[in-house]
Design a protein around this motif. Structure first.
Motif, PDB file in Angstrom:
ATOM      1  N   ASP A   1      21.484  43.371  31.830  1.00  0.00           N
ATOM      2  CA  ASP A   1      22.314  44.010  30.707  1.00  0.00           C
ATOM      3  C   ASP A   1      21.407  43.857  29.631  1.00  0.00           C
ATOM      4  N   SER A   2      21.980  44.767  28.092  1.00  0.00           N
ATOM      5  CA  SER A   2      21.535  45.313  27.591  1.00  0.00           C
ATOM      6  C   SER A   2      22.108  43.937  25.572  1.00  0.00           C
ATOM      7  N   THR A   3      23.102  43.947  26.636  1.00  0.00           N
ATOM      8  CA  THR A   3      23.759  42.499  25.576  1.00  0.00           C
ATOM      9  C   THR A   3      23.273  41.402  25.278  1.00  0.00           C
ATOM     10  N   THR A   4      22.685  40.906  26.297  1.00  0.00           N
ATOM     11  CA  THR A   4      22.495  39.879  26.405  1.00  0.00           C
ATOM     12  C   THR A   4      20.969  39.548  26.459  1.00  0.00           C
ATOM     13  N   GLY A   5      20.003  40.950  26.963  1.00  0.00           N
ATOM     14  CA  GLY A   5      18.813  41.502  27.416  1.00  0.00           C
ATOM     15  C   GLY A   5      18.109  40.886  29.005  1.00  0.00           C
ATOM     16  N   LYS A   6      18.750  40.387  29.181  1.00  0.00           N
ATOM     17  CA  LYS A   6      18.627  39.246  30.447  1.00  0.00           C
ATOM     18  C   LYS A   6      18.931  40.504  31.517  1.00  0.00           C
TER      19      LYS A   6
END
Length: 173
Positions: A156-161
């Motif tokens: 997930d690019s938004t959370t960087g996870k």
């Protein structure tokens, strides 16, 4: 200044592996039966059921959603809104690929093994990728990522996870 190279390399490995698996899924091999495909854009929706498999796609204004079940015994559903692009592809029997995207997000959800589950939920212009393999569950979205069961990878690019789970390998950042 010290940079955590392991985290960057692990994230690159997950993203690269996920991209490769997605591209293999797109290229795909010959299948015994025809795929069940659904595609919708700009305020339309469609559902198809063929045998024990099916797909569904729903897209709000300025959005696109595409789904495909090649197993004829599974489910692929994609829903997009507010300029989002959702893509779901199920390749194996008894599996479900779900993709959702909103606010210019891009989601990619693929199941590559039997009894797999993948869920990708993109938002705020971000990208999510979830791939569930043999008995695996992969989830990417607002709460980060979850990988469990057999093979699973998610980003997930938004959370960087990102996460990757396969046998004794269990990477999470």
């Amino acid at each position: 200044m010290r940079i955590n190279k392991f985290g960057a390399r692990a994230a690159a490995l997950v993203i690269g592996g996920t991209s490769l698996a997605w591209m293999i899924g797109l290229a795909g091999g010959a299948t015994a039966g025809a795929a069940t495909t659904c595609a919708a854009t700009d305020g339309h929706q469609i559902q198809r059921i063929v045998g024990n498999g099916g797909c569904g796609a729903k897209a709000g204004p300025g959005s696109s959603a595409q789904s495909e079940d090649t197993s004829n015994q599974g489910t692929a559903i994609a829903v997009a809104d507010k300029g989002g692009n959702a893509n779901a592809r199920n390749l194996q029997p008894g599996s479900s690929a779900l993709a959702g995207a909103t606010t210019r997000g891009n989601s990619y959800s693929v199941t590559t093994g039997p009894k797999a589950f993948s869920l990708a939920q993109a938002r705020q212009g971000g990208t999510t990728i979830a791939i569930g393999g043999w008995g695996g569950q992969a989830i990417a979205g607002a709460a980060g990522t979850v990988c469990q069961g057999g093979f699973a990878t998610a980003y997930d690019s938004t959370t960087g996870k990102a996460c990757l789970h396969s046998g004794s390998i269990d990477f999470r950042n």
